[in-house]
Structure formats: structure tokens, C-alpha cells
Design an enzyme around this catalytic site. Sequence first.
Site, PDB file in Angstrom:
ATOM      1  N   ALA B  48       9.502   7.638 -35.709  1.00 26.85           N
ATOM      2  CA  ALA B  48       9.827   8.893 -35.036  1.00 26.85           C
ATOM      3  C   ALA B  48      10.208   9.961 -36.062  1.00 26.85           C
ATOM      4  O   ALA B  48       9.685  11.080 -36.030  1.00 26.85           O
ATOM      5  CB  ALA B  48      10.956   8.672 -34.035  1.00 26.85           C
ATOM      6  N   GLY B  49      11.096   9.612 -36.982  1.00 29.25           N
ATOM      7  CA  GLY B  49      11.609  10.601 -37.930  1.00 29.25           C
ATOM      8  C   GLY B  49      10.569  11.058 -38.942  1.00 29.25           C
ATOM      9  O   GLY B  49      10.431  12.254 -39.206  1.00 29.25           O
ATOM     10  N   ARG B 334       8.055  -9.279 -21.095  1.00 30.88           N
ATOM     11  CA  ARG B 334       9.129  -9.893 -21.881  1.00 30.88           C
ATOM     12  C   ARG B 334      10.328 -10.329 -21.069  1.00 30.88           C
ATOM     13  O   ARG B 334      10.867 -11.411 -21.290  1.00 30.88           O
ATOM     14  CB  ARG B 334       9.596  -8.882 -22.920  1.00 30.88           C
ATOM     15  CG  ARG B 334       8.532  -8.646 -23.911  1.00 30.88           C
ATOM     16  CD  ARG B 334       8.885  -7.552 -24.850  1.00 30.88           C
ATOM     17  NE  ARG B 334       7.817  -7.485 -25.827  1.00 30.88           N
ATOM     18  CZ  ARG B 334       7.765  -6.601 -26.803  1.00 30.88           C
ATOM     19  NH1 ARG B 334       8.711  -5.689 -26.909  1.00 30.88           N
ATOM     20  NH2 ARG B 334       6.779  -6.610 -27.645  1.00 30.88           N
ATOM     21  N   HIS B 405      16.028  -7.507 -29.050  1.00 30.80           N
ATOM     22  CA  HIS B 405      14.900  -6.996 -29.791  1.00 30.80           C
ATOM     23  C   HIS B 405      14.730  -5.479 -29.700  1.00 30.80           C
ATOM     24  O   HIS B 405      14.146  -4.853 -30.582  1.00 30.80           O
ATOM     25  CB  HIS B 405      13.656  -7.681 -29.243  1.00 30.80           C
ATOM     26  CG  HIS B 405      12.380  -7.179 -29.805  1.00 30.80           C
ATOM     27  ND1 HIS B 405      12.068  -7.374 -31.114  1.00 30.80           N
ATOM     28  CD2 HIS B 405      11.354  -6.500 -29.256  1.00 30.80           C
ATOM     29  CE1 HIS B 405      10.877  -6.836 -31.342  1.00 30.80           C
ATOM     30  NE2 HIS B 405      10.437  -6.279 -30.246  1.00 30.80           N
TER      31      HIS B 405
HETATM   32  C1  LIG Z   1      10.649  -7.355 -35.375  1.00 28.14           C
HETATM   33  C2  LIG Z   1      10.203  -6.224 -34.510  1.00 28.14           C
HETATM   34  C3  LIG Z   1       8.886  -6.111 -34.140  1.00 28.14           C
HETATM   35  C4  LIG Z   1       8.451  -5.058 -33.344  1.00 28.14           C
HETATM   36  N1  LIG Z   1       7.142  -4.980 -33.008  1.00 28.14           N
HETATM   37  C5  LIG Z   1       6.713  -3.940 -32.265  1.00 28.14           C
HETATM   38  C6  LIG Z   1       5.335  -3.807 -31.938  1.00 28.14           C
HETATM   39  O1  LIG Z   1       4.507  -4.637 -32.321  1.00 28.14           O
HETATM   40  N2  LIG Z   1       4.947  -2.743 -31.211  1.00 28.14           N
HETATM   41  C7  LIG Z   1       5.829  -1.798 -30.789  1.00 28.14           C
HETATM   42  O2  LIG Z   1       5.419  -0.848 -30.161  1.00 28.14           O
HETATM   43  N3  LIG Z   1       7.148  -1.892 -31.096  1.00 28.14           N
HETATM   44  C8  LIG Z   1       7.603  -2.945 -31.813  1.00 28.14           C
HETATM   45  N4  LIG Z   1       8.940  -3.039 -32.118  1.00 28.14           N
HETATM   46  C9  LIG Z   1       9.850  -1.947 -31.769  1.00 28.14           C
HETATM   47  C10 LIG Z   1       9.684  -0.788 -32.736  1.00 28.14           C
HETATM   48  O3  LIG Z   1       9.435  -1.278 -34.025  1.00 28.14           O
HETATM   49  C11 LIG Z   1      10.900   0.112 -32.811  1.00 28.14           C
HETATM   50  O4  LIG Z   1      11.344   0.418 -31.553  1.00 28.14           O
HETATM   51  C12 LIG Z   1      10.549   1.421 -33.501  1.00 28.14           C
HETATM   52  O5  LIG Z   1       9.917   1.181 -34.716  1.00 28.14           O
HETATM   53  C13 LIG Z   1      11.758   2.297 -33.710  1.00 28.14           C
HETATM   54  O6  LIG Z   1      11.386   3.418 -34.483  1.00 28.14           O
HETATM   55  P1  LIG Z   1      12.370   4.633 -34.710  1.00 28.14           P
HETATM   56  O7  LIG Z   1      11.621   5.587 -35.546  1.00 28.14           O
HETATM   57  O8  LIG Z   1      12.887   5.099 -33.413  1.00 28.14           O
HETATM   58  O9  LIG Z   1      13.620   4.020 -35.493  1.00 28.14           O
HETATM   59  P2  LIG Z   1      13.755   3.110 -36.805  1.00 28.14           P
HETATM   60  O10 LIG Z   1      12.475   2.689 -37.362  1.00 28.14           O
HETATM   61  O11 LIG Z   1      14.762   2.084 -36.458  1.00 28.14           O
HETATM   62  O12 LIG Z   1      14.357   4.087 -37.869  1.00 28.14           O
HETATM   63  C14 LIG Z   1      15.691   4.487 -37.873  1.00 28.14           C
HETATM   64  C15 LIG Z   1      15.905   5.404 -39.036  1.00 28.14           C
HETATM   65  O13 LIG Z   1      17.155   6.027 -38.899  1.00 28.14           O
HETATM   66  C16 LIG Z   1      17.893   5.915 -40.073  1.00 28.14           C
HETATM   67  N5  LIG Z   1      19.302   5.924 -39.694  1.00 28.14           N
HETATM   68  C17 LIG Z   1      19.930   5.189 -38.752  1.00 28.14           C
HETATM   69  N6  LIG Z   1      21.208   5.546 -38.655  1.00 28.14           N
HETATM   70  C18 LIG Z   1      21.403   6.527 -39.544  1.00 28.14           C
HETATM   71  C19 LIG Z   1      22.526   7.299 -39.924  1.00 28.14           C
HETATM   72  N7  LIG Z   1      23.705   7.153 -39.333  1.00 28.14           N
HETATM   73  N8  LIG Z   1      22.362   8.211 -40.909  1.00 28.14           N
HETATM   74  C20 LIG Z   1      21.151   8.387 -41.523  1.00 28.14           C
HETATM   75  N9  LIG Z   1      20.072   7.696 -41.183  1.00 28.14           N
HETATM   76  C21 LIG Z   1      20.199   6.775 -40.213  1.00 28.14           C
HETATM   77  C22 LIG Z   1      17.407   4.667 -40.723  1.00 28.14           C
HETATM   78  O14 LIG Z   1      17.676   4.709 -42.094  1.00 28.14           O
HETATM   79  C23 LIG Z   1      15.929   4.740 -40.403  1.00 28.14           C
HETATM   80  O15 LIG Z   1      15.291   5.575 -41.327  1.00 28.14           O
HETATM   81  C24 LIG Z   1       9.380  -4.109 -32.895  1.00 28.14           C
HETATM   82  C25 LIG Z   1      10.715  -4.226 -33.252  1.00 28.14           C
HETATM   83  C26 LIG Z   1      11.144  -5.292 -34.029  1.00 28.14           C
HETATM   84  C27 LIG Z   1      12.577  -5.447 -34.314  1.00 28.14           C
END
Ligand SMILES: Cc1cc2nc3c(=O)[nH]c(=O)nc-3n(C[C@H](O)[C@H](O)[C@H](O)COP(=O)(O)OP(=O)(O)OC[C@H]3O[C@@H](n4cnc5c(N)ncnc54)[C@H](O)[C@@H]3O)c2cc1C
Lengths: 251, 641
Positions: B48-49, B334, B405
Amino acid sequence: MSKKMTLHLRVWRQPNARTPGAFVTYTVKDVSPDMSLLELLDVLNEQLIKQGELPVEFDSDCREGICGTCGFLVNGVAHGPKRGRTACQQYVRDFKDGETVTLEPFRAKAFPVIKDLVVDRSAFDRIIAAGGYISVNTGSAPDANSIPIPKDIAEQAFDAAACIGCGACVAACPNASASLFVSAKIAHLALLPQGQPERIRRVLRMVEQMDREGFGDCSNHGECEAVCPKSISIKTIALMRREYLRALWSR
Amino acid sequence: MAVAMKLDSKAPGGPLESKWTRHKNQLKLVSPTNKRKYTILVVGTGLAGASAAASLAELGYNVKAFCIQDSPRRAHSIAAQGGINAAKNYKNDGDSVWRLFYDTIKGGDYRAREANVYRLAELSVNIIDQCVAQGVPFAREYGGLLDTRSFGGALVERTFYARGQTGQQLLLGAYSAMMRQVDAGRVALYPRREMLDLVVINGQARGIVCRNLITGELEPYVGDAVVLCTGGYGNAYFLATYAKNSNATAIWRCHKRGALFANPCFTQIHPTCIPVTGDYQSKLTLMSESLRNDGRVWVPKKKGDTRPPNEIPEDERDYFLERKYPSYGNLAPRDIASRAVKAVCDEGRGVGASGRAVYLDFSDTIREKGIDYIKEQYGNLFEMYQHITGEDPYKVPMRIYPAIHYTMGGLWVDYNLMSTIPGLFVLGEANFSDHGANRLGASALMQGLADGYFIIPYTIGDYFANTTLPKVTTDHSAFKDSLAEVHQWLTKLLSIQGEKTVLELHRELGMILWDYVGMARNAQGLQTAIEKIRKLREEFWNNLRIPGDANMLNKNLEMAGRVADFMELGELMAIDALHREESCGAHFREEYQTPDGEALRNDERFCYVAAWEYTGDISKPELHTEPLQFEFVTPTVRSYK
Ligand SMILES: Cc1cc2nc3c(=O)[nH]c(=O)nc-3n(C[C@H](O)[C@H](O)[C@H](O)COP(=O)(O)OP(=O)(O)OC[C@H]3O[C@@H](n4cnc5c(N)ncnc54)[C@H](O)[C@@H]3O)c2cc1C
Ligand code: FES
């Protein structure tokens, strides 16, 4: 239940970049062989905290071998005895009961030590910023199937793209060269049709940035390939050389 | 009690198919020269970020991007294995935007907004185009075109994948797009920073306070909007499939500054994870859902059957998912699959040393399609399983058990992805999302990228064009106050000097949440959880021991801050679960089930988003509700039989 083990950990302790470091040996008793090496460090750190000492700082995040955050030398080998794996995928069962295991940070001029086993690998990000991308603005992409890519080419590109940027290649190289890391990105993008327009500019700029960061030259030792947790082939370095020469010629 | 307060979703009216287009046409624009005058703080560089930072910078905004890891490329998104959904219908198997929309709404057990979900399905096709153009090496067929496979909760093959490393490749794509903007000078990177507070001035989000994780310094940053992309809060349970650094601190601090927290009790359990082996364990590892395409889930029919799996004859095995859900079989969603696994283990038919595991068996597929097929499809997953367990899944069936998860809950946002604090936008897993009470596999990557690439670039411009933003600097008293508060809070944490480590206390919290706010919940258990969490929180603040000080790299201090927040959020999760007297999606209240043990929704009372307001007292949050209207689909009993 498998038999409990005792390990002695000889760990590099360094409070910060400015202060010199030294090895300190600790003993962790009665641990399960199924524990990972990082979990062993967790256990050690719990002990240290209870004794009023500072825990050993090390980086980790996914703890399943994909994020590239962890990494240090284990008995002199980047990531540890089991090849093709990251430090977080080494297990206590991979060591001998009673063994002394030496843990020290990746050693390279371009990776300054921050504290204990934690190093600064931001040079890698700067190399990627120097062209490790395809210039395509959001919203301007054609349909995904408009350019077919032969399966074997796509697979080869993937083999290179699998790099997790952990830096083990640099740590293993006697010259502290970043060639495997850089060539993996160059190979990934040079193999794909989408990567063609910027091919020349990319290799010139990335190689230049690599030199600027203070990484050494590659002299074909092949240590990098041996420790790479994603088994990136040294052939990518040959490809990078060809790309570079080609780019120089066409400049 | 539900309080009537207007939570305006800003979801546009009119026909479903054209809602987003019409909305976009009505959004105000910022001129290219003016864009340069705005600074946007993007916190988090996961899918997302990174996608948001890249896209906003491409438009001409100044972007500052923050993350905890040493490099943005390492965000938790990197670990996603299985794939990403898109309604491309390349397989000609009847998929469409409507069908992806419908599956997602139904999969979420009718607890998501129709307008949002439709938009998500609509944008899914653009995501694949964008990623391929960036060089993401998706799996291909021999003809050179993209391959897809099926995933839990769907009857069509709409999941695009890149070996078992889809998240990694998508993140590297988004990261490279962002690094291109770093190169262009439009994105400034701030790695090894942790956001510890949101600065609100005149009711608008205007900045953040971060801790520099190397020096320990507190750093204020000012901006015109804050875009939070900080991921989910599943690590509250301690043992989860999340990366160790995933946390709720950013969203929790924003909650305490006034952002409503929606559906905190909607947490997802994934059925196929490697079971817990010992009390030293630091995390759980997921085995991708894609494995259920070719693996069959079973347990012995007999209780306490300790024979090795290959000695149990076919007719003494219970392929319980195939038996209970004949049309979806091993691909049941799930929540359904996880509960079925728990049920057979509760009956005493679980396998492995702990009895809390079931088999995921590939022998039929190996026999039918050959070992090479398995190697190609799942090679790295099999390897990972072998590394961790020391067992060879080509020879013995995998043992799996559910684990935490994903979190569907998160900060409440409107259709523009803006929270209840103007100027604070929330993207990806950090918001309360489009997944209702249960997320379908391969839909989180889709949502994170839809939010970052294709939604925020439009909606943030509208906010700027409609808002007067007085000039502020970090000299403003709000920054000074925030810095002082954060400093005081860190000092307090360090001054406790008790007996227990952060790890010990976090584990205890995790146990409480897993036992009472986990896969199955009931009123009594939830009340117990609330009491236990309160006690534990008190112990935390009286008996915690953190080594070192605040002026150094100190991971224990970082963790302590995050656990302090989980101790509060955990209670809110239990409060929310207690108030929702129905079962829906992943929220299973034992009191509300059908005779055959399926979830029993109560649409009359609970067809709403529960959005909680922080009142100054953690134990007394105030509930606001956003009613959900279903104009285009009719909520029915969610059946996968
Ligand atoms: C093992 C696993 C497998 C998965 N497989 C799939 C899949 O096959 N298909 C699917 O659709 N989804 C899957 N998911 C879910 C999916 O990966 C996540 O929901 C998604 O990637 C989240 O992305 P995001 O950008 O929201 O956050 P994240 O990728 O969690 O990124 C969070 C970011 O925020 C930063 N951050 C957090 N707190 C702070 C703070 N206080 N200050 C500064 N920075 C901060 C971190 O450093 C990081 O850069 C899976 C999840 C897991 C755990
Ligand atoms: S912690 Fe992610 S690779 Fe080791």
C-alpha cells in the site's frame, strides 16, 4: 522428544559505529534442536536482560527467509552452515551439542556496523535508485497479456528477481563486491521485453553507483553464489559484464 | 449500545458499475504547479505505502516515506506467497468484475460496503497491467501469456501468482517504482524510523513524530496530509504469521488522537500454518492456501489414532472438508476451513505430538501429476516446510494448524480512504478494509495496490482542493506537545525496571487473545479476556524490564512500545467481539450457530460497521455505527456446501 542441546555463542559485541567491538562468549543450555538460530538468540537475550546486561542486537523480520532482513556471519559463513538459506532458517539441530558458534556482523566497507550484529545496507537502496526499475507511471500500462513472454525467459528473469537483497554475497566476497546483487537486478530487467528501453542507461548508472558506494571489484571467486540464500547464479555477473560492455560501445 | 452518530461513508449513489467513474469525475483536481506545494507523509512502505508513494510522487507531490525496516523493500508484504486476484477472465471460465465483487462481498459475510468492494474488483484488472509493465515476473504458460490458478472461496481461476513469492515480486515492483521517484528527487526515504504519534492541528492531520531507531532521537515531520500504510495488527496474538516488526502502534496512536477504529474483532485465522512445536517459538509460518489446490486435508476417523499416516488405510481417513463442503471441498474459505480443523482436533482426532494438527496430503496429486508438477508449483513452499520441521513433505503429509494471519479490522475510512481525522488517510491492511468479516485469499495484495496505485492519487487531490491548510512548521506547539508526550512515555517505559521481559508479557497477552478472542468466542470467555488483559496491562506497567536506554538502537524498547499498544488494542478487540452478538465470517460466537455448527448472522441487529471512539479511558470506548445497505446483492446464508 528430541534431546536438548547446549551451545556456546561467541558473539561480536559493539555498542555503536564509533566504538570498537570485541567477541564475548555466552552459553545457552538445554535448548531444543528444533529451535531456529534466531530463536536461540532470543533465548540468550532473555537471559542477558534478566542478568541486567544488554541484549545482542540483530536484525530480523519475516523469520522465514524472504525479507532479507537477517544476516550475519555464522562460523565465518554468511548466514550459516546450511547453504541456500538465510540466518533465520538455520536451526540448532544444524550444530553439534556443545559446539562454540561464532557470530559476527557482515564485514564490508560499504556495510558499516551499526551495533552488534546490525549493519547498514542502505547502499543497496541507492544502487536500485540509480536505475533498478522500469519507468512506467501508474495508469499508463497496456493490457498485461499484450506482450507474451516465453515461459523459459520469464523463468530466467524470475531466478534473478528472486534476490532478497540480504547482502550475504558482499559479506562472502573477499573483495566485498556487490556484483551478484547488482547483476541480479540487471539480469531480471534485461531479460524482459519491458526492460529494454532503459537497458543501457540502467547498467551504466547502477554499476557506477556500485563503485561509488565503495564495493570492491569482482574477481570471480564465486563465494557469493555459494552463500546466496536464493541460489542466484554467478552467470548473472557474466550477463552484467556483457550488458556493461554493450552499453559502453553504444554510448 | 449502538449510538447513532453520522458516519458518512461518502459512498456515491447510483448504479454500481459506474459509481467510481462518476465519483472520480466529480473529484476536484489540483493543478500540476500546485501539487509541488504539497508534502505528503506516507508511513509504511509495504504494497500500500510503496505504491502510494510512487504514484503520488509521479503526480508531482513531495513525498516523505517512512518505514521501520532498514530498507523499504523488506516490508511485511514481501512474505505473501499465494497470489493476487484480478477479474481478467483470461481463463474464459466465467469470471467478471461482478463475480469478483460478489465473491468478495459474500466471502466477507456481508459486512463490507458494496461500493468499495465493487471498486476493488473493477481496479483489480489495472493492477495486473501495472505490475507486468514494471517487470513483475508472474507465472506464464508456454504460449507466453499469464497463468492463473484457483484460490480458497472461488470457483474460477483468477489468481495471478509468481511462484510462491507473489508478495515479494509485487513489492519489489512497487519499491522499484518508488525508488525511481527517489532518483527523481520526489520521494525522500526515512527507513529505520518508527512513527510514535500523529500531530493534529486545527482538527487536521499535519504531521508525525518518529523515533530514529538508530540514534533514538525523536524527529518531528510536518506535512499537508498523512497517509498511513502500516499494515495489520495480528501480532497482538504474539504467535502469528506476521513479520516480527508488524505492529499496531501507528494506527493505535492515531486512534488515540481521534480516529475511529472499526471492527477490531474481525481477525482472520489461516487454516494452513505449520503447527506450534515449542514454547520458545517466535512466530508461525504460513503454508500458502494455494497448496489446498492439490493437497487433501484429512484426519484419522478414529480418536487418538497414533499410527503414522501412511499406515492408516484409505477407509479409515476422514477427508472432512470434502465431506462437509462437497462443492468447495479443500478450497472452502479460510474461516470455514479453520473452524472445521479446530472441530476435528477438539474431537480428539488431531495428529502430531500435540494433537493440534491435521494432515495436508499430496500423495494423490504426486501419483496423478508427478513429482515435477508439485516441484514446479510449490517447490519453495515444500522446501520451507522441510527447513522448519525437518520432515520431507514429498514423502510424509504436511501437518498444519490454523494461525492468526490477517486483520480485517482497522481504522475506519470513508470511500475516499480518509479516516475520521481530516487529512489522515489509511490504506492497505491498516484500514478496516473491503473484506468485511472475512478476507478471501489473494485479495489483500489486490486491495493494498488498488488503494495505493489507483485510489489515493485521486482522492487526496480532492481533499487538498477542498481544504484550507494554514502554513505550519515543527515549531508549532502541537509538535512540541507531542514530542514531550512521546518522550515522557518512553521514559516511563524505561523507568519501570521490573522483572519480566517484553517477550514474556507479549506471550501472555497472545495466549489470552488466542484462547478467548481467537477462532471461537463466547460471552463468558470474552469477559474473562477483558479482565485478564486489564490485569496483564497493569502488570506490564509495573513489572516490565527494558534493558538499555532510549538513546541507542534498542529493539526491546521498540517492542515494549508496540506491546504496550497491543495491551490496549487487545481489550478493544475483546470488547468489540463481546458486543457483536452474532457470528459472521471469522468472528464466531459459539452462542450463535446453526445446528450443524455454521455461523449464524444477525442482520437485523448487526448489519453495520462498528467504529469505536477513544474516550480517554481504554475500557470505555464509545461505539458508533455505520449501517451497511445492500442494494445490489441480497445477504443470504453463506453456504459452501
Ligand atoms: C505469510 C503471509 C502470506 C500472505 N499471502 C497473501 C497472498 O498470497 N495474497 C494476498 O492477497 N495476501 C496475502 N497476505 C496478506 C498480505 O500480505 C498483507 O495483508 C499485505 O501485504 C499488507 O500490506 P500493507 O502494505 O497494508 O502493509 P505491510 O506490508 O504490513 O507494511 C507495513 C509497513 O508499515 C511500516 N510501519 C508499520 N508501523 C510503522 C510505524 N509505527 N512507523 C513507521 N512505519 C511503520 C512497516 O515498516 C512497513 O513498511 C499474506 C500475509 C502473510 C502474513
Ligand atoms: S528475517 Fe527475513 S529473511 Fe531472515
